[in-house]
Each structure stands twice: as structure tokens, then as C-alpha cells.
Design an enzyme around this catalytic site. Structure first.
Site, PDB file in Angstrom:
ATOM      1  CG  PHE A  11      -1.492   0.779   1.446  1.00 54.42           C
ATOM      2  CD1 PHE A  11      -2.451   2.030   0.488  1.00 54.42           C
ATOM      3  CD2 PHE A  11      -1.669   1.530   2.917  1.00 54.42           C
ATOM      4  CE1 PHE A  11      -3.241   2.960   1.316  1.00 54.42           C
ATOM      5  CE2 PHE A  11      -1.808   2.697   3.603  1.00 54.42           C
ATOM      6  CZ  PHE A  11      -2.611   3.571   2.410  1.00 54.42           C
ATOM      7  N   GLY A  13       4.483   1.356   0.424  1.00 50.69           N
ATOM      8  CA  GLY A  13       5.576   1.491  -0.687  1.00 50.69           C
ATOM      9  C   GLY A  13       5.154   1.879  -1.932  1.00 50.69           C
ATOM     10  CG  LEU A  39       4.896  -9.507  -5.186  1.00 59.15           C
ATOM     11  CD1 LEU A  39       5.232 -10.306  -6.846  1.00 59.15           C
ATOM     12  CD2 LEU A  39       4.709  -8.338  -5.406  1.00 59.15           C
ATOM     13  CB  THR A 125       4.183   1.977  12.948  1.00 61.88           C
ATOM     14  OG1 THR A 125       2.443   1.741  13.406  1.00 61.88           O
ATOM     15  CG2 THR A 125       4.284   0.751  13.915  1.00 61.88           C
ATOM     16  CG  ASP A 126       0.713   5.382  15.077  1.00 59.19           C
ATOM     17  OD1 ASP A 126       0.837   4.171  15.190  1.00 59.19           O
ATOM     18  OD2 ASP A 126      -0.552   5.836  15.467  1.00 59.19           O
ATOM     19  CD  GLU A 127      -1.053  -0.571  15.144  1.00 61.99           C
ATOM     20  OE1 GLU A 127      -0.899  -1.742  16.035  1.00 61.99           O
ATOM     21  OE2 GLU A 127      -1.915  -0.156  14.318  1.00 61.99           O
ATOM     22  CE1 TYR A 149       3.490  -4.016  11.932  1.00 59.34           C
ATOM     23  CE2 TYR A 149       1.923  -2.607  13.179  1.00 59.34           C
ATOM     24  CZ  TYR A 149       2.832  -2.894  12.115  1.00 59.34           C
ATOM     25  OH  TYR A 149       2.955  -1.792  11.365  1.00 59.34           O
ATOM     26  CE  LYS A 153       7.293  -2.147  11.621  1.00 57.59           C
ATOM     27  NZ  LYS A 153       7.966  -1.591   9.739  1.00 57.59           N
ATOM     28  NE  ARG A 272      -7.208  -5.432  16.134  1.00 58.08           N
ATOM     29  CZ  ARG A 272      -6.264  -4.935  14.944  1.00 58.08           C
ATOM     30  NH1 ARG A 272      -5.951  -3.614  15.853  1.00 58.08           N
ATOM     31  NH2 ARG A 272      -6.859  -4.085  13.522  1.00 58.08           N
TER      32      ARG A 272
HETATM   33  P1  NAD Z   1       0.906  -3.816   3.367  1.00 55.16           P
HETATM   34  O1  NAD Z   1       1.201  -4.899   3.351  1.00 55.16           O
HETATM   35  O2  NAD Z   1       0.882  -3.332   2.418  1.00 55.16           O
HETATM   36  O3  NAD Z   1       2.825  -3.906   2.713  1.00 55.16           O
HETATM   37  C1  NAD Z   1       3.844  -4.592   2.545  1.00 55.16           C
HETATM   38  C2  NAD Z   1       4.146  -4.439   1.591  1.00 55.16           C
HETATM   39  O4  NAD Z   1       6.355  -5.576   2.517  1.00 55.16           O
HETATM   40  C3  NAD Z   1       3.941  -6.250   0.466  1.00 55.16           C
HETATM   41  O5  NAD Z   1       3.424  -6.021  -1.027  1.00 55.16           O
HETATM   42  C4  NAD Z   1       4.642  -7.360   0.729  1.00 55.16           C
HETATM   43  O6  NAD Z   1       4.413  -7.977  -0.374  1.00 55.16           O
HETATM   44  C5  NAD Z   1       5.870  -6.619   1.443  1.00 55.16           C
HETATM   45  N1  NAD Z   1       6.674  -7.729   2.004  1.00 55.16           N
HETATM   46  C6  NAD Z   1       6.176  -8.226   3.369  1.00 55.16           C
HETATM   47  N2  NAD Z   1       7.046  -9.381   3.864  1.00 55.16           N
HETATM   48  C7  NAD Z   1       8.431  -9.319   2.814  1.00 55.16           C
HETATM   49  C8  NAD Z   1       9.493  -9.577   2.461  1.00 55.16           C
HETATM   50  N3  NAD Z   1       9.899 -10.524   3.855  1.00 55.16           N
HETATM   51  N4  NAD Z   1      10.306  -9.091   1.920  1.00 55.16           N
HETATM   52  C9  NAD Z   1      10.031  -8.127   1.066  1.00 55.16           C
HETATM   53  N5  NAD Z   1       8.800  -7.177   0.990  1.00 55.16           N
HETATM   54  C10 NAD Z   1       7.863  -8.085   1.632  1.00 55.16           C
HETATM   55  O7  NAD Z   1       1.977  -2.404   4.137  1.00 55.16           O
HETATM   56  P2  NAD Z   1       1.738  -1.418   4.647  1.00 55.16           P
HETATM   57  O8  NAD Z   1       0.336  -0.753   5.107  1.00 55.16           O
HETATM   58  O9  NAD Z   1       1.742  -0.511   2.790  1.00 55.16           O
HETATM   59  O10 NAD Z   1       3.269  -1.132   5.211  1.00 55.16           O
HETATM   60  C11 NAD Z   1       4.336  -0.580   4.345  1.00 55.16           C
HETATM   61  C12 NAD Z   1       5.085  -0.156   6.195  1.00 55.16           C
HETATM   62  O11 NAD Z   1       4.585   0.935   6.916  1.00 55.16           O
HETATM   63  C13 NAD Z   1       5.240  -0.880   7.113  1.00 55.16           C
HETATM   64  O12 NAD Z   1       6.366  -1.104   7.654  1.00 55.16           O
HETATM   65  C14 NAD Z   1       4.149  -1.066   7.946  1.00 55.16           C
HETATM   66  O13 NAD Z   1       4.796  -0.696   9.094  1.00 55.16           O
HETATM   67  C15 NAD Z   1       4.120   0.169   8.019  1.00 55.16           C
HETATM   68  N6  NAD Z   1       2.787   1.739   8.906  1.00 55.16           N
HETATM   69  C16 NAD Z   1       1.728   1.414   8.148  1.00 55.16           C
HETATM   70  C17 NAD Z   1       0.667   2.512   7.951  1.00 55.16           C
HETATM   71  C18 NAD Z   1      -0.384   1.700   7.969  1.00 55.16           C
HETATM   72  O14 NAD Z   1      -1.425   2.324   8.278  1.00 55.16           O
HETATM   73  N7  NAD Z   1      -0.982   0.926   7.172  1.00 55.16           N
HETATM   74  C19 NAD Z   1       1.413   3.179   9.249  1.00 55.16           C
HETATM   75  C20 NAD Z   1       2.008   3.596  10.199  1.00 55.16           C
HETATM   76  C21 NAD Z   1       3.076   2.408   9.257  1.00 55.16           C
HETATM   77  O1  TDX Z   2     -12.791  -5.269  10.419  1.00 57.48           O
HETATM   78  C1  TDX Z   2     -12.349  -4.458  11.367  1.00 57.48           C
HETATM   79  N1  TDX Z   2     -12.946  -3.362  12.349  1.00 57.48           N
HETATM   80  C2  TDX Z   2     -12.276  -2.656  12.674  1.00 57.48           C
HETATM   81  O2  TDX Z   2     -13.438  -2.758  15.102  1.00 57.48           O
HETATM   82  C3  TDX Z   2     -11.036  -3.403  11.243  1.00 57.48           C
HETATM   83  C4  TDX Z   2     -10.058  -4.943  10.356  1.00 57.48           C
HETATM   84  C5  TDX Z   2     -11.046  -2.758  12.371  1.00 57.48           C
HETATM   85  N2  TDX Z   2     -11.175  -2.566  13.202  1.00 57.48           N
HETATM   86  C6  TDX Z   2     -10.443  -1.384  14.212  1.00 57.48           C
HETATM   87  C7  TDX Z   2      -9.328  -2.132  14.508  1.00 57.48           C
HETATM   88  C8  TDX Z   2      -9.114  -0.373  14.596  1.00 57.48           C
HETATM   89  O3  TDX Z   2      -8.755  -0.021  16.688  1.00 57.48           O
HETATM   90  O4  TDX Z   2     -10.572  -0.067  13.388  1.00 57.48           O
HETATM   91  C9  TDX Z   2      -8.819   0.270  14.162  1.00 57.48           C
HETATM   92  C10 TDX Z   2      -8.225   0.341  12.470  1.00 57.48           C
HETATM   93  O5  TDX Z   2      -7.534  -0.960  12.513  1.00 57.48           O
HETATM   94  P1  TDX Z   2      -6.318  -1.431  11.482  1.00 57.48           P
HETATM   95  O6  TDX Z   2      -6.912  -0.923  10.035  1.00 57.48           O
HETATM   96  O7  TDX Z   2      -6.530  -2.943  10.710  1.00 57.48           O
HETATM   97  O8  TDX Z   2      -5.156  -0.421  11.670  1.00 57.48           O
HETATM   98  P2  TDX Z   2      -4.556  -0.603  12.802  1.00 57.48           P
HETATM   99  O9  TDX Z   2      -4.808  -1.835  13.512  1.00 57.48           O
HETATM  100  O10 TDX Z   2      -4.619   0.597  13.690  1.00 57.48           O
HETATM  101  O11 TDX Z   2      -2.645  -0.795  12.735  1.00 57.48           O
HETATM  102  C11 TDX Z   2      -3.073   0.000  11.692  1.00 57.48           C
HETATM  103  O12 TDX Z   2      -2.433   0.982  11.932  1.00 57.48           O
HETATM  104  C12 TDX Z   2      -0.827   1.831  11.895  1.00 57.48           C
HETATM  105  C13 TDX Z   2      -2.099  -0.492  10.535  1.00 57.48           C
HETATM  106  O13 TDX Z   2      -2.669  -1.326   9.990  1.00 57.48           O
HETATM  107  C14 TDX Z   2      -0.504  -0.923  10.748  1.00 57.48           C
HETATM  108  O14 TDX Z   2       0.163  -1.610   9.703  1.00 57.48           O
HETATM  109  C15 TDX Z   2       0.088   0.619  11.624  1.00 57.48           C
HETATM  110  O15 TDX Z   2       1.315   0.003  11.805  1.00 57.48           O
END
Ligand code: NAD
Ligand code: TDX
Length: 334
Positions: A11, A13, A39, A125-127, A149, A153, A272
Site C-alpha cells: 500500500f 511503498g 509479493l 509506526t505509532d503502534e 505486530y 516493529k 480484538r
Molecule cells: P502492506 O502490508 O500493504 O505492504 C507490505 C509489503 O511488504 C507488501 O508488498 C509485501 O509483499 C511486502 N513484504 C512482506 N514481507 C516481505 C518480505 N519478507 N520481503 C520482502 N517484501 C515483503 O503494508 P503498508 O500498509 O504499505 O505498510 C508499509 C510500512 O509502513 C510497514 O513497515 C508498516 O509497518 C508501516 N506503517 C503502516 C501504516 C498503515 O497505516 N498502513 C502506518 C504506519 C506505518
Molecule cells: O474489521 C475491522 N473492524 C474494526 O473495528 C478492522 C479491520 C479493524 N477495526 C478496528 C481496529 C482498529 O481500532 O479499526 C481500527 C483500525 O484497524 P486496522 O485497519 O487493522 O489498523 P490498526 O490496527 O490501527 O493498524 C494500522 O495502523 C498502524 C496498520 O494496519 C498498521 O500497519 C500501522 O502500523
């Protein structure tokens, strides 16, 4: 300039790479980019241009040291997005999280030192801070991760810091709040709810819906990552947010409205495990030191993202099918 981007088919990247290739980062219009992505269910090659003269795509694992030592030499910088990223999956099986997020980060940083890569940005991440009832975390806050998770991180962040202190690797860390945007895998809250509401399917709201998340558009996160890459200081951590706090109930109500769906589709389901109550970041440091200022207003950004999912059903139908066949994450009856 040659950049090496891990997790570039996911997403965030892929947003970063598409922006880079389309000239969205001034001064980097001619940069070449190598994407390394395993992938997994979350990665999709179709998130990136099929054929672009400045893109090289390699399907591979960040835990593969020999592959990294083969690929990395000659690159100027690494942006490390690759991770297992879904909290619910880490509750079902934490092993791939520790392997990729901790082991993969260590292997990558080790290969960067060996290949004399000049600069690394590690995306965190903030988590890692845990949950905060009131106020907001600064970068000095202790790490108290609650899910496997988040723990993986946090461990990766400490490994990254150690490579700066021990090996003088020029690595900075970003810690961002929850992202929203196009191309997000449909098992995360917003795309899961939108893709279900658009089909008239029920959506599972965990617990009482009172948990609070801080939301940022993926374009603003990527701008922040690039600022840190170009101007961030070695060994430093930068929080990235916008202050858009919403309870999950408020977010759900907004999505129901934007999708034109029946409010009766919202089902409360068991919570959760260990569900963090609230995330909130103090991002004064990146604003004052690097001039970061998010540009996408939340209400407009959310409406545009719902429209994107409405118009790109083909994209999320294939992603959803792949994920749902791999693991059942939607509670029974929803
Ligand atoms: P995502 O799950 O959409 O994408 C992760 C990508 O990493 C995928 O394309 C997957 O194929 C690849 N991947 C997984 N394992 C791998 C491996 N062993 N080798 C090579 N590639 C691998 O995640 P995202 O939401 O795009 O998050 C990207 C980064 O940002 C992560 O490090 C996540 O912790 C961080 N992050 C995400 C959020 C959020 O809200 N999505 C918020 C803060 C930080
Ligand atoms: O079906 C759902 N119902 C629901 O109530 C899902 C998928 C989530 N939730 C709640 C859980 C969380 O409080 O919504 C909130 C957001 O959930 P997620 O989308 O799973 O995100 P979260 O757990 O907050 O983590 C995300 O933000 C920080 C990203 O997935 C992480 O990769 C990032 O580091």
C-alpha cells in the site's frame, strides 16, 4: 541517484514509488528505483507500472542476505517499507512478523553496511508506543508495544538504532499514524468497510467502536518519508501525523454515509485481543526541523478514497479473494 525500496508493491511503498516515478519528488525526476518485494498476500505487482524505464522490480525476500548483497551495491539509499503489517494476522500467527519485521530489517541493514549504502530510512509506526489515554507521544516516549505486530516493529526500530550507534550507518526512523488511501489492502478498516458497504454486506465493528485512531493520507506520509530521506538526521526518529482523531464508530458512520449504505449493516463483534484504545502523535519535531506540513484535508481525502474504491472494483476484488482464501479474518456471521 539510485533508490532501493523494499515492500514497494504494498500500500504505502507503492504510493511512494508511483510518486517518485511520476516526478512527484522535486530533484528526483531522474532517479532509478529498484523495488524488492516478496509479493505476499499484501503485495501486488499491479500496484506499480508494468513497464517503466526507471523501475526494476525484483520478487524476493528481505531476509535473503545473498540476494541483498547481489542487488544493493551501487544504490545511494534504501527506503525500507517491507513488513507484515496487519495486527489481526499477528494475533493469529506472530511468526512471519518476527521473521520479516525483525529478521528482515536486521538482514537488510547488515547488507547495507556490507554494500556501503550511504543512507537508509526505516519505516515504523505509532503502534510501537502502545496506547495513550490522553495527550500525545513524542519521539522520547518509552516503547510499550501491545500486539505481536507492534512488538516486532519496536524490535526493528531498536535494531535500526543499533546499526547507527555500532556501525555508523546513516539511518533515520519514521513513526507514522494510521494511513488511508487508494490501493490499501481490503482487510484493513477503511477498505474492508468500504468494499463491503458498497456490496451491501455487513461490517464488523470491534468492541464498542470507541477506540481512537489518528488518520493521515498516504500521500502526506510519503512526502514525510521523502523529507526524512533527503534532510533527516542520522539516528533520529520522526513522528508523522496530522491530528485527525476519530473513534472507529465515527469513522464507520462517515463511511456508511459516503457509501450511501444502510446503517443497519454495522455489526458490533467481539473485540480484538489487547485492542489499543487510542493512538495520538506529537509530530512537532518533523514540522519544525524539516518543514513537514500535511496537505490533504481529511474530509476531502476520505471522500476521494471512497470514490477510488467505488471506481476500482477489479483491483480490490482480486486482492480480497487472495487474502480471504489464505486466512479467515472476518468474524463468523459477518
Ligand atoms: P502492506 O502490508 O500493504 O505492504 C507490505 C509489503 O511488504 C507488501 O508488498 C509485501 O509483499 C511486502 N513484504 C512482506 N514481507 C516481505 C518480505 N519478507 N520481503 C520482502 N517484501 C515483503 O503494508 P503498508 O500498509 O504499505 O505498510 C508499509 C510500512 O509502513 C510497514 O513497515 C508498516 O509497518 C508501516 N506503517 C503502516 C501504516 C498503515 O497505516 N498502513 C502506518 C504506519 C506505518
Ligand atoms: O474489521 C475491522 N473492524 C474494526 O473495528 C478492522 C479491520 C479493524 N477495526 C478496528 C481496529 C482498529 O481500532 O479499526 C481500527 C483500525 O484497524 P486496522 O485497519 O487493522 O489498523 P490498526 O490496527 O490501527 O493498524 C494500522 O495502523 C498502524 C496498520 O494496519 C498498521 O500497519 C500501522 O502500523
Amino acid at each position: 541517484m539510485r533508490l532501493f525500496v523494499t515492500g514497494g508493491a504494498g500500500f504505502i511503498g507503492s504510493h511512494y514509488v508511483r510518486t517518485l516515478l511520476s516526478g512527484g519528488f522535486p530533484g528526483y525526476e531522474h532517479a532509478d528505483v529498484t523495488v524488492l518485494d516478496k509479493l505476499t498476500y499484501a503485495g501486488n505487482r499491479a500496484n506499480l507500472p508494468a513497464d517503466h524505464p526507471r523501475l526494476r522490480f525484483v520478487a524476493g525476500d528481505v531476509c535473503d542476505r545473498a540476494l541483498l548483497l547481489d542487488l544493493l551495491p551501487g544504490h545511494d539509499a534504501v527506503v525500507h517499507f517491507a513488513a507484515e503489517s496487519h495486527v489481526d494476522r499477528s494475533l493469529a500467527d506472530a511468526s512471519p512478523f518476527v521473521r520479516t519485521n525483525v529478521g528482515g530489517t536486521q538482514t537488510l541493514l547488515d547488507a547495507c553496511v556490507a554494500s556501503r549504502v550511504q543512507r537508509v530510512v526505516h519505516i515504523s509506526t505509532d503502534e510501537v508506543y502502545g496506547s495513550i489515554a490522553e495527550g500525545a507521544w513524542t519521539e522520547e516516549w518509552p516503547l510499550l508495544p501491545n500486539s505481536p505486530y507492534a512488538a516486532s516493529k519496536a524490535a526493528a526500530d531498536l535494531v535500526a538504532r543499533s546499526y547507527w550507534r555500532s556501525h555508523r550507518l546513516d539511518v533515520s526512523i519514521t513513526r507514522c499514524s494510521n494511513n488511508y488511501g487508494p490501493y490499501q489492502h481490503p482487510e484493513k478498516l477503511i477498505p474492508r468497510f468500504v468494499t463491503r458497504l458498497l456490496r451491501g454486506r455487513p461490517v464488523p465493528l470491534y468492541g464498542d467502536g470507541g477506540n481512537v485512531r489518528e488518520w493521515l493520507h498516504v500521500a502526506d506520509h510519503c512526502r514525510a518519508v521523502h523529507l526524512v530521506l533527503t534532510r533527516g538526521r542520522a539516528g533520529e526518529i520522526y513522528n508523522v501525523g496530522q491530528g485527525n482523531e476519530r473513534t472507529n464508530r465515527q469513522m464507520t458512520d462517515a463511511l456508511v454515509r459516503l457509501c450511501g449504505a444502510d446503517p443497519g449493516l454495522v455489526r458490533t463483534v467481539p473485540d480484538r485481543k489487547g485492542h489499543d484504545l487510542r493512538y495520538a502523535l506529537d509530530d512537532t519535531k518533523i514540522r519544525e526541523e524539516l518543514g513537514y506540513a500535511p496537505a490533504v484535508p481529511f474530509e476531502r481525502g476520505l471522500a476521494e478514497v471512497v470514490d477510488w474504491y467505488r471506481e476500482n472494483t477489479g483491483w480490490w476484488e482480486s486482492a480480497r479473494d487472495a487474502a480471504e482464501s489464505a486466512v479467515r479474518l472476518t468474524p463468523a456471521g459477518v
